[in-house]
Motif scaffolding. Structure first.
Motif, mmCIF file in Angstrom:
data_model
loop_
_atom_site.group_PDB
_atom_site.id
_atom_site.type_symbol
_atom_site.label_atom_id
_atom_site.label_comp_id
_atom_site.label_asym_id
_atom_site.label_seq_id
_atom_site.Cartn_x
_atom_site.Cartn_y
_atom_site.Cartn_z
ATOM 1 N N LYS A 444 70.676 -36.360 81.478
ATOM 2 C CA LYS A 444 71.282 -35.789 80.260
ATOM 3 C C LYS A 444 72.588 -35.074 80.575
ATOM 4 C CE LYS A 444 67.204 -35.725 77.431
ATOM 5 N NZ LYS A 444 66.410 -35.047 76.401
ATOM 6 N N LYS A 445 72.727 -34.616 81.819
ATOM 7 C CA LYS A 445 73.970 -33.960 82.239
ATOM 8 C C LYS A 445 74.948 -34.934 82.879
ATOM 9 C CE LYS A 445 71.984 -29.373 83.147
ATOM 10 N NZ LYS A 445 71.723 -28.354 84.213
ATOM 11 N N ILE A 446 74.405 -35.901 83.614
ATOM 12 C CA ILE A 446 75.248 -36.853 84.348
ATOM 13 C C ILE A 446 75.038 -38.238 83.760
ATOM 14 C CG2 ILE A 446 75.740 -37.874 86.600
ATOM 15 C CD1 ILE A 446 74.529 -35.345 87.887
ATOM 16 N N ASN A 447 76.000 -38.717 82.987
ATOM 17 C CA ASN A 447 75.909 -40.066 82.421
ATOM 18 C C ASN A 447 77.285 -40.585 82.036
ATOM 19 O OD1 ASN A 447 76.358 -39.529 79.410
ATOM 20 N ND2 ASN A 447 74.618 -38.170 79.813
ATOM 21 N N VAL A 448 77.383 -41.890 81.880
ATOM 22 C CA VAL A 448 78.652 -42.551 81.580
ATOM 23 C C VAL A 448 79.212 -42.082 80.245
ATOM 24 C CG1 VAL A 448 79.736 -44.777 81.031
ATOM 25 C CG2 VAL A 448 78.158 -44.593 82.978
ATOM 26 N N SER A 449 78.381 -42.070 79.211
ATOM 27 C CA SER A 449 78.840 -41.734 77.866
ATOM 28 C C SER A 449 79.508 -40.363 77.815
ATOM 29 C CB SER A 449 77.649 -41.782 76.899
ATOM 30 O OG SER A 449 78.064 -41.494 75.597
ATOM 31 N N LYS A 450 78.891 -39.393 78.462
ATOM 32 C CA LYS A 450 79.439 -38.034 78.479
ATOM 33 C C LYS A 450 80.784 -37.997 79.210
ATOM 34 C CE LYS A 450 78.065 -33.274 79.513
ATOM 35 N NZ LYS A 450 76.975 -32.405 80.025
ATOM 36 N N GLN A 451 80.865 -38.730 80.308
ATOM 37 C CA GLN A 451 82.089 -38.683 81.103
ATOM 38 C C GLN A 451 83.226 -39.514 80.512
ATOM 39 O OE1 GLN A 451 81.675 -38.891 85.377
ATOM 40 N NE2 GLN A 451 79.681 -37.864 85.340
ATOM 41 N N GLU A 452 82.874 -40.513 79.694
ATOM 42 C CA GLU A 452 83.921 -41.273 78.990
ATOM 43 C C GLU A 452 84.745 -40.346 78.088
ATOM 44 O OE1 GLU A 452 84.956 -44.265 79.288
ATOM 45 O OE2 GLU A 452 83.336 -45.663 79.780
ATOM 46 N N LYS A 453 84.069 -39.337 77.527
ATOM 47 C CA LYS A 453 84.714 -38.459 76.548
ATOM 48 C C LYS A 453 85.496 -37.316 77.187
ATOM 49 C CE LYS A 453 80.799 -39.450 73.520
ATOM 50 N NZ LYS A 453 79.443 -38.972 73.186
ATOM 51 N N LYS A 454 85.323 -37.138 78.483
ATOM 52 C CA LYS A 454 85.957 -36.012 79.180
ATOM 53 C C LYS A 454 87.106 -36.537 80.045
ATOM 54 C CE LYS A 454 84.790 -32.280 82.409
ATOM 55 N NZ LYS A 454 83.765 -31.791 83.359
ATOM 56 N N ALA A 455 88.319 -36.113 79.723
ATOM 57 C CA ALA A 455 89.509 -36.670 80.379
ATOM 58 C C ALA A 455 89.480 -36.492 81.893
ATOM 59 C CB ALA A 455 90.768 -36.032 79.796
ATOM 60 N N ASN A 456 89.000 -35.340 82.370
ATOM 61 C CA ASN A 456 89.036 -35.074 83.822
ATOM 62 C C ASN A 456 87.668 -35.244 84.477
ATOM 63 O OD1 ASN A 456 87.843 -32.838 82.691
ATOM 64 N ND2 ASN A 456 88.848 -31.355 84.039
ATOM 65 N N SER A 457 86.853 -36.136 83.927
ATOM 66 C CA SER A 457 85.513 -36.378 84.474
ATOM 67 C C SER A 457 85.596 -37.113 85.817
ATOM 68 C CB SER A 457 84.690 -37.219 83.494
ATOM 69 O OG SER A 457 85.252 -38.515 83.375
ATOM 70 N N ILE A 458 84.467 -37.152 86.501
ATOM 71 C CA ILE A 458 84.387 -37.918 87.754
ATOM 72 C C ILE A 458 84.724 -39.381 87.487
ATOM 73 C CG2 ILE A 458 82.862 -38.665 89.630
ATOM 74 C CD1 ILE A 458 81.177 -36.091 89.015
#
Length: 552
Positions: A444-458
Motif C-alpha cells: 500500500k506504501k510501495i506501488n507503481v500507481s502511487k509512484q506514477e503520480k509523484k514527480a520525484n518518485s523512485i
C-alpha cells in the motif's frame, strides 16, 4: 571497441510467475506481460529478459524443464508467447529467454527413457555412476542441500543433480546432447527470439574422475569442482560456431564459480563464446563458511573492489553485466541500501550505480519502485525449494530455529519473488485470485500507481537515469577509475572518454559526509542528484546521497 545494441541496451528482467496475472489463477502469465508492455517501454529499457515459461513440473519454478520447445499452458501457451514476441518487437523492444542447459526436469522424455536401462539410447544423455561403499559416488553437496547423487533402484546406479533431485544434470560429453541443445537454441532464434540468458552455464563441463571435494566452504567446492570444467570453452565455442554466430542476438551466461582469472575467457571477443556473463563476486559477498544461510556482514571496501577488479579484467577484452539483484537473491535495497529510514534515497542511489557503470545494466522487476524484502510470519508461507531445504537441514542439525528464521527473512529467494506491486488494491493489483506467493504487506506504501503520480518518485528517477545514460554514451563505453577505495562510506569513480569527463560520488551511509579528495570544487558542475540537498556545496553529501558531476 565494437559498439552493439546489447552493450548500449538496458535489460528489464521479468519473473513472469510474479509479474501480472490476467487469468485470476494467482500465477502471473504471458498475457500479463503483454498488458504491461507500455509500462515496460515507459522505463526506457530496450531488452526484456523473460525467466522460464517452458513446460515444467515446477519443482524449481520453471528451471526444471520437461519440454524445451513448448510454452507452458500455465503461462498461456504458444499462442500467447507468439503474441508477446510480436508486440514486443512492434514496440522496438528485444526479447531474451532463459536457456537451462545444465539440467532438465526428471519428467523430460530424455530422462524417463534414460533411467529405463543401462542400454537405453538416452542413457548417456545424463550422468550415471556406480555407488561407492554402499553410498553415493562422491561427497559432493547439492546447491539445495543434501547429496548431488540420487539412487535409482531400476539400474542400481546414481544420477548426478547439482540442484534438486528432479533436475538431473545433462551429459555434455555426449555430442548428441550438445546437438539437441543447439537445435533448441536455433528453434527459438528462428521464431525471432533475440537471445538467451544461459542458466548456470559455467557448470556444464564436469571434472575428470568426479573426485571428492576437499573443501569445507561450499563456495570453494563450486569454484574448484563444479564450475569451469575442462571442456567448458570447447562447448561454448562449438555452440557459437554452430548457432550463435549466425544470428544478431545477445548471450549472457550465468556463471557461478567463475572468477577474475577465468571469467574474461568466456567473453573475450576473439574467443567467440558468449557476449557477457554474470559473475557473483558481489552477490556472494555476505556468504559465510556455510553459504548464504550462514551470512556475514558486507565489507564495503570489498564491494567496491569487486566492481573495480572486474572492470579492469574486462577492459578492452570483453563486456560486463551490471546488476545488484535478480530472482535468486534478496531485494537490492534491503541488501545493499537502507530499506527503512532511507528507503527512497538508497533505492535511487543504487539505481545510479547500476546506470553509471561500464557494462550492460540489468534491472529486476520491482527494483524500479524500491520493492523490499518480505518477512513472512511462518516458514509455511515460503515457497522456494532452496529456502525450505535449508530450513530442514538447519532443523536436523539442531540450530536455533528462531534465529535461523531471521536469516530466512534476510536471504530467501522468495524475497525477490513476491508479486509485483502495481497499486494499493487487493493483492497489490497482481491478481484477482489468490496469489501463488503472498504479497509483501508494504504494497500500500510501495506501488507503481502511487509512484506514477509523484514527480520525484523512485520510479520516475529510474526513468530519468535510463534516459540520462542513453544521452551520455560515456557511461556505456567510457573509461572507469575508482577514487578513495579505502573510504568506509564513499564510492566515487570517474567516467570519461575523448568528449566528456564525469565524476560519480555515492554516500553509502546513514550519516552526512564531506568528501572532496583534494579535488577543486570549481572544476565541477552538478548534473544530477537523488536529493535536493547540498546543491551549492557539491562535495557535501547527505545520507545515501549520490551526485553526478561534470568536469568543466
Amino acid at each position: 571497441m565494437k559498439k552493439t545494441w546489447w552493450k548500449e541496451g538496458v535489460v528489464y528482467q521479468i519473473y513472469p510467475r510474479s509479474f501480472n496475472d490476467t487469468s485470476g489463477n494467482g500465477i502471473g502469465d504471458i498475457d500479463g506481460v503483454i498488458e504491461k508492455l507500455d509500462y515496460i517501454k515507459s522505463l526506457g529499457v530496450d531488452i526484456i529478459w523473460l525467466c522460464p515459461v517452458y513446460e515444467s513440473p515446477n519443482d524449481d519454478n520453471g528451471y526444471d524443464i520437461s519440454n524445451y520447445r513448448k510454452i507452458s499452458e500455465d503461462f498461456g501457451g504458444q499462442k500467447a508467447f507468439n503474441e508477446l514476441l510480436e508486440k514486443t518487437h512492434q514496440k522496438g523492444l528485444k526479447l531474451v529467454m532463459d536457456l537451462v542447459a545444465n539440467h532438465t526436469s526428471d519428467e523430460h522424455y530424455w530422462f524417463t527413457e534414460s533411467k529405463k536401462s543401462k542400454t537405453n539410447p538416452y542413457r548417456d544423455y545424463y550422468i550415471w555412476k556406480d555407488g561407492v561403499n554402499g553410498g553415493p559416488p562422491n561427497n559432493w553437496e547439492s546447491f539445495f542441500n543434501g547429496s548431488t547423487w540420487e539412487y535409482d533402484k531400476t539400474t542400481d546406479q546414481y544420477y548426478l543433480h547439482y540442484f534438486t533431485k528432479k533436475q538431473p544434470d545433462l551429459n555434455w560429453e555426449n555430442p548428441k546432447v550438445r546437438k539437441e541443445i543447439f537445435d533448441v537454441v536455433e528453434y527459438w532464434f528462428k521464431k525471432g527470439v533475440d537471445g538467451f540468458r544461459m542458466d548456470v552455464i559455467s557448470l556444464i563441463s564436469k571434472p575428470d574422475g568426479y573426485p571428492n571435494s576437499e573443501f569445507e566452504k561450499f563456495q570453494e567446492t563450486i569454484i574448484n569442482y563444479y564450475a569451469n570444467g575442462p571442456k567448458i570453452h570447447q562447448y561454448l565455442n562449438e555452440m557459437n560456431q554452430e548457432v550463435l554466430s549466425k544470428y544478431d542476438i545477445m548471450t549472457v551466461g550465468e556463471g557461478p564459480g567463475i572468477d577474475l582469472e577465468n571469467g574474461p575467457l568466456y567473453v573475450d571477443e576473439k574467443r567467440e563464446e558468449l557476449n557477457m556473463v554474470f559473475h557473483f563476486d558481489h552477490m556472494f559477498i555476505d556468504c559465510g563458511v556455510g553459504g548464504k544461510y550462514d551470512p556475514i556482514p558486507i565489507n564495503f571496501k570489498t564491494f567496491k573492489t569487486v566492481f573495480n577488479d572486474w572492470d579492469k579484467a574486462l577492459k578492452n577484452k570483453g563486456w560486463g553485466s551490471i546488476f545488484l539483484g535478480n530472482h535468486d537473491f534478496s531485494r537490492m535495497v534491503s541488501r545493499f541500501g537502507n530499506d527503512k529510514k532511507y528507503h527512497e534515497a538508497s533505492s535511487k542511489l543504487l539505481a545510479t550505480l547500476l546506470l553509471t557503470m561500464r557494462g550492460t545494466t540489468y534491472i529486476y522487476q520491482g527494483d524500479e519502485i524500491g520493492m523490499t524484502n518480505v518477512a513472512y510470519n511462518s516458514i509455511k508461507d515460503y515457497n522456494d525449494v532452496e529456502t525450505l531445504n535449508a530450513w530442514k537441514s538447519a532443523e536436523a542439525n539442531g540450530q536455533d530455529m528462531n534465529r535461523f528464521f531471521d536469516v530466512v527473512h534476510l536471504q530467501s529467494r522468495d524475497n525477490a519473488r513476491t508479486p509485483m506491486q502495481w497499486n494499493d488494491k487487493n493483492n497489490a493489483g497482481f491478481t484477482d485470485g489468490t496469489p501463488w506467493l503472498q504479497t509483501n504487506p508494504n504494497y500500500k506504501k510501495i506501488n507503481v500507481s502511487k509512484q506514477e503520480k509523484k514527480a520525484n518518485s523512485i520510479l520516475n528517477y529510474y526513468r530519468e537515469m535510463v534516459a540520462f545514460r542513453k544521452e551520455n554514451k560515456t557511461f556505456v563505453y567510457g573509461d572507469y577509475e575508482c577514487l578513495d577505495v579505502d573510504n568506509p562510506a564513499i564510492y566515487a569513480y570517474r567516467r570519461w572518454d575523448e568528449n566528456e569527463k564525469f565524476l560519480v560520488v555515492h554516500n553509502f551511509s546513514d550519516h552526512s559526509v564531506n568528501w572532496s579528495y583534494n579535488l577543486n570544487q570549481r572544476q565541477y558542475i552538478l548534473l544530477k542528484s537523488n536529493s535536493s540537498e547540498n546543491q551549492k556545496d557539491i562535495f557535501e553529501f547527505a545520507p545515501w546521497q549520490v551526485k553526478i558531476l561534470k568536469q568543466k
